[in-house]
Design an enzyme around this catalytic site. Sequence first.
Site, mmCIF file in Angstrom:
data_model
loop_
_atom_site.group_PDB
_atom_site.id
_atom_site.type_symbol
_atom_site.label_atom_id
_atom_site.label_comp_id
_atom_site.label_asym_id
_atom_site.label_seq_id
_atom_site.Cartn_x
_atom_site.Cartn_y
_atom_site.Cartn_z
ATOM 1 N N THR A 116 -68.499 127.567 19.709
ATOM 2 C CA THR A 116 -68.013 128.946 19.764
ATOM 3 C C THR A 116 -69.179 129.929 19.913
ATOM 4 O O THR A 116 -70.251 129.735 19.363
ATOM 5 C CB THR A 116 -67.197 129.305 18.505
ATOM 6 O OG1 THR A 116 -67.953 128.976 17.354
ATOM 7 C CG2 THR A 116 -65.881 128.543 18.494
ATOM 8 N N ARG B 41 -68.696 142.367 12.629
ATOM 9 C CA ARG B 41 -70.089 142.829 12.725
ATOM 10 C C ARG B 41 -70.241 144.166 13.423
ATOM 11 O O ARG B 41 -71.348 144.625 13.625
ATOM 12 C CB ARG B 41 -70.967 141.774 13.399
ATOM 13 C CG ARG B 41 -71.045 140.530 12.575
ATOM 14 C CD ARG B 41 -72.154 139.569 12.923
ATOM 15 N NE ARG B 41 -71.839 138.370 12.187
ATOM 16 C CZ ARG B 41 -71.031 137.412 12.657
ATOM 17 N NH1 ARG B 41 -70.560 137.471 13.887
ATOM 18 N NH2 ARG B 41 -70.729 136.382 11.914
ATOM 19 N N ASP C 211 -74.847 121.239 12.369
ATOM 20 C CA ASP C 211 -74.310 122.611 12.428
ATOM 21 C C ASP C 211 -75.402 123.595 12.835
ATOM 22 O O ASP C 211 -75.438 124.729 12.370
ATOM 23 C CB ASP C 211 -73.670 123.011 11.080
ATOM 24 C CG ASP C 211 -72.950 124.355 11.138
ATOM 25 O OD1 ASP C 211 -72.669 124.840 12.248
ATOM 26 O OD2 ASP C 211 -72.684 124.918 10.060
HETATM 27 CA CA CA Z 1 -70.874 126.399 12.178
#
Ligand code: CA
Length: 708
Positions: free
Chosen positions: A275, A155, A340
């Site tokens: 993360t 990014r 998620d």
């Molecule tokens: Ca994920």
Amino acid sequence: MGTSRNRSILEPKARSLCVRAGLCAGLALLAAGQQPAAEPPAAQVTDARIDRIDEEEPGAWLAYGRGYRQHRFSPLTQVNRDTVEDLGLVWMRRLDVRHRLQSSPIVVDGVIYYTDSWSVVSAVDADTGETIWTFDPETRRRYARWSCCGGPINRGVAVYKGRVYTATFDARLVAIDAATGQQVWDVDTADYPSRVPYTISGAPLAAAGKVFIGNSGSEWDHRGYVTAYDAETGEKEWRFFTVPGDPSKPFEHPELELAAETWNGEWWKLGGGGTVWNSITYDSDLHTVYVGVGNGTPWSREIRSPGGGDNLFLSSIVALHPDTGRMKWYYQTTPGDNWDYTATQDIVLADLVVDGIERKVVMQAPKNGFFYVLDRRDGELLRAYPYGAMNWATHVDMETGRPVENPDAVWEEKPQWMLPGNIGSHNWEPMAFDARSGLMYIPTHDVAFFFALPEDYAETGVYSPRERTMNLGVASGRYRAKLIEEAPPRPESKGFLKAFDPLTGETVWKVRNKSAQIGGVLATAGGLVFQGDGSGTFSAYDSDTGELLWDFDSYGSIIAPPVTYRIGNTQYVAVIVGAAFAYYDTGKMLVFSLGGDAELPVPPERDRAIPEQPAMSASVEELDQGGKLYHQFCASCHGYSARGYRNADLRIMSRAIHDSFQDVVRGGLLVDLGMDSFAEDLDETETELIRQYIISRANIDREAAETR
Ligand code: CA
């Protein structure tokens, strides 16, 4: 490294490679084999300079979100509602990759610094597009297989005190001299044991004398953390783990004691997730770093943490002291994540009057579909309105600060399409904030995901983790397909750009994108909002009304956020474009200004028809086994049911690849393209079964296309 490449086919007038006097002198000395004298070095970006960007450098773009506050709002007005119709291409540069491109360029002192998906950094003259230097960190290409979502990603860089910092997909953090493009240091950020290698997709943050970086891939059984390095030396200063580790070992830092009380079972064996793969924001008012924490691993909470628990600090915004890494506060957007739902989306800072009180706030639109406004001194919840379609929760209880889950949408009991899906109502594509109007311009998508427990777990109550593959803890393959057939149809996928009022929850206007794949956003004082989308259209809208004022076909796929800057009297708009599957093309950076009349070459169209396949010899049982192996090892990059993903559709692979399939899959023949050797995972027979499965899938889809 330092080699010049990617010269633009539109590269216009010749111009000195060094745009700044000090840089020119330094390069001349280097060429003569001497150390540069004490010239003022390039890119002397400091905390104070970034803080004063609006007042003193309206034409610059000094950090990932332009300034530390991540507004992605430019005060430039030359390109505005009235003039934007004259906006045209002035130059382009090729990026020698075909991956998705998410890089957000930085513009300092007339130089653009940007990355490609392998973290190769280019420094180019922001006026002409000419190369100043290129630095290749030599990212190990085989790491592409450990991507969550179909290939390497980067990014962008941080630019700070004469250095350019790039984080690589193989999880290194590299400091480069901004003047010369030479490496200063290179540290491995993945110095923590993991079942499969860590990767990095996000841009580093440089502030307060440090460089902060997280990592990616919760899906690959990782334990998340963010690390601070000394910007000068690369020395590790502290690390904050976002989830607790093995309870038989001491806590690495005191906050984990609190976190560990919210977990059950043996979560650490699969890492737990969390993360910090995207958002790290520095608050110079309060000397605080906010990090956005990712989802849990596996996704299913009853598999991850049987017996329940909020699973801190998953899906949270965590405020840290930049000098020590100690936590100031946290706010968990999705307690007990089960979908998620990361909180890694961009974190925007502002000063707002909320209910008559002036507040320093942090704002985020995490995946879960609620837009949060928190007091950044203590994390107090001020607002939480929905900004996207959802069925997982009904609202956020403002007393408890917790979302109220929808009792009719318990997917463990009744497998179903959930909204938002796993990609969220909003993902990493950055939003833009206009502090004058108080409106947030959010790229959103309504894309459902079908959630069900894995077949063996649903039957036995025992989850068997798999080695060297993702452990999502949700149904896959033929079992999932069967459940989908029995369920109500999938809701239509849609992408929107929304002008959203964080304090009232009102969507002031919205436009539907041509694609559900949407791009990051730029807003300007010219009354414009710029955004691209997966169809390749790059658009400018009236920021008050959402009226489309200008658009441009990039013949690519735009998900990266555009930026704008000024050189001399000219305002430029730049955006990095990924290659679209429909064309034989590479990535490219396009740069526009008023009166620009360069023509974009139209790339040749790709023949997407599935060709006649080689003979198939496998039995039904063998194809079933091939399909299972395919979904274990191939689907994350090549798509479920071999239907293609991004640019890697195996149904159209050539006879030459069929003939060398063993060499490619087990021999690493195409490792330079990111295709690792799977010799450790698959024997020759299994590899052939995968090929047979691909042929069978291709034949089915080819027949369907012919009978349509
Ligand atoms: Ca994920």
